[in-house]
Design a protein around this motif. Structure first.
Motif, PDB file in Angstrom:
ATOM      1  N   PHE A 233       0.891  -1.078   0.105  1.00  0.00           N
ATOM      2  CA  PHE A 233      -0.015   0.210  -0.217  1.00  0.00           C
ATOM      3  C   PHE A 233       0.804   1.299   0.044  1.00  0.00           C
ATOM      4  N   PRO A 234       0.504   2.197  -0.980  1.00  0.00           N
ATOM      5  CA  PRO A 234       1.453   3.514  -0.858  1.00  0.00           C
ATOM      6  C   PRO A 234       1.072   4.304   0.491  1.00  0.00           C
ATOM      7  N   LEU A 235       1.964   4.863   0.960  1.00  0.00           N
ATOM      8  CA  LEU A 235       1.662   5.757   2.187  1.00  0.00           C
ATOM      9  C   LEU A 235       1.194   7.042   1.857  1.00  0.00           C
ATOM     10  N   ALA A 236       0.373   7.523   2.776  1.00  0.00           N
ATOM     11  CA  ALA A 236      -0.196   8.867   2.429  1.00  0.00           C
ATOM     12  C   ALA A 236       0.807   9.740   2.574  1.00  0.00           C
ATOM     13  N   SER A 237       1.897   9.721   3.347  1.00  0.00           N
ATOM     14  CA  SER A 237       2.974  10.686   3.593  1.00  0.00           C
ATOM     15  C   SER A 237       3.923  10.806   2.332  1.00  0.00           C
ATOM     16  N   GLU A 238       3.675   9.696   1.440  1.00  0.00           N
ATOM     17  CA  GLU A 238       4.306   9.747   0.099  1.00  0.00           C
ATOM     18  C   GLU A 238       3.443  10.107  -1.066  1.00  0.00           C
ATOM     19  N   ALA A 239       2.389  10.419  -0.722  1.00  0.00           N
ATOM     20  CA  ALA A 239       1.234  10.927  -1.847  1.00  0.00           C
ATOM     21  C   ALA A 239       1.187  12.347  -1.836  1.00  0.00           C
ATOM     22  N   THR A 240       2.259  12.875  -2.689  1.00  0.00           N
ATOM     23  CA  THR A 240       2.401  14.208  -2.930  1.00  0.00           C
ATOM     24  C   THR A 240       1.793  14.723  -4.370  1.00  0.00           C
TER      25      THR A 240
END
Length: 271
Positions: A226-233
């Motif tokens: 799962f991609p992390l919210a902190s990396e979803a820029t």
């Protein structure tokens, strides 16, 4: 002629910094979902996983039937799962998305949905690969219609479900979609694309929140699926409903559970 205020000027200036295709989507197709463009790491992980599935062999036997749905990424067909003699839905990639990035997006949706067992989330029965070694997601077959086709049609809602107060009925549907979100948030998942066209209403009034393809995780579970919210820029979501932090601006707050709450507020405003 009305002059633009400072907020409008700031938004337009930001739009001018986006590549042409992104800006065109925002301004001319505001109800369409925008997916992140930079997904190289997710694509690599998806390719490795699909290779493992290919080595396993012995796929589930399916008899594929008619097309029952289509979205921006995938196409959904009715099928019979032969071993159990049951009708299911199978989701595969559309011709224009049948590439490594599309495979990564569909796998992410499968993994997220499979991890969230809830009455308002469509159950995942199995994950397979097709002849082209691309993901094939086997789901519960739902007979119903998108909420977007009903939320402004009082006569049809009354005919189907006997509801005489359209607003009260719509609020009940939204509440059930929020139940799915609340459960997802408890599991560390942000949906990012709540809107009426992503909610399915079954013929018996069942409510399902669909399309978890751009969902992100608020915590790392160690699987790297799962991609992390902190990396979803990057810019991602549906412009008509987007929270400010979804616009891909580096100087704003990050994604959180509040992002989905903002989307719910946008849906409530629409109702």
């Amino acid at each position: 002629m009305t002059q633009s205020g400072p907020v409008e000027k700031e938004v337009q200036a930001w739009l001018d910094t986006i590549d042409a295709s992104g800006a065109q989507t925002i301004q001319t197709m505001p109800a369409a979902t925008i997916v992140p463009s930079n997904r190289e790491l997710s694509t690599q992980r998806a390719a490795a996983f699909l290779a493992q599935l290919a080595e396993r062999g012995r796929p589930v036997e399916l008899r594929t039937g008619k097309v029952i749905g289509e979205g921006g990424m995938g196409i959904v067909r009715e099928a019979e799962q032969v071993a159990l003699g049951r009708i299911v839905a199978i989701k595969t990639l559309k011709a224009g998305r049948a590439d490594p990035r599309g495979a990564s997006d569909l796998l992410r949706e499968a993994w997220v949905t499979g991890a969230l067992e809830h009455p308002n989330i469509v159950p995942v029965h199995h994950l397979e690969i097709d002849e082209a070694l691309l993901p094939l997601l086997i789901l519960k077959r739902i007979d119903g219609v998108e909420w977007s086709a009903l939320c402004n049609d009082a006569a049809e809602v009354q005919r189907r479900f006997g509801a005489t107060d359209l607003l009260a009925w719509n609020l009940g549907i939204l509440n059930q979609a929020l139940n799915a979100l609340r459960f997802a948030h408890a599991r560390g998942v942000i949906h990012r694309d709540l809107k009426p066209s992503n909610v399915m209403i079954g013929n018996f009034g069942e409510v399902y929140l669909l399309d978890w393809g751009i969902a992100v995780a608020t915590r790392d579970d160690g699987t790297q699926r799962f991609p992390l919210a902190s990396e979803a820029t990057e810019l991602a979501g549906t412009p008509n409903y987007m929270a400010p932090e979804m616009l891909g601006r580096g100087d704003g707050p990050g994604l959180s559970e509040r992002t989905d709450i903002y989307l719910a507020g946008a849906v409530l405003y629409e109702l």
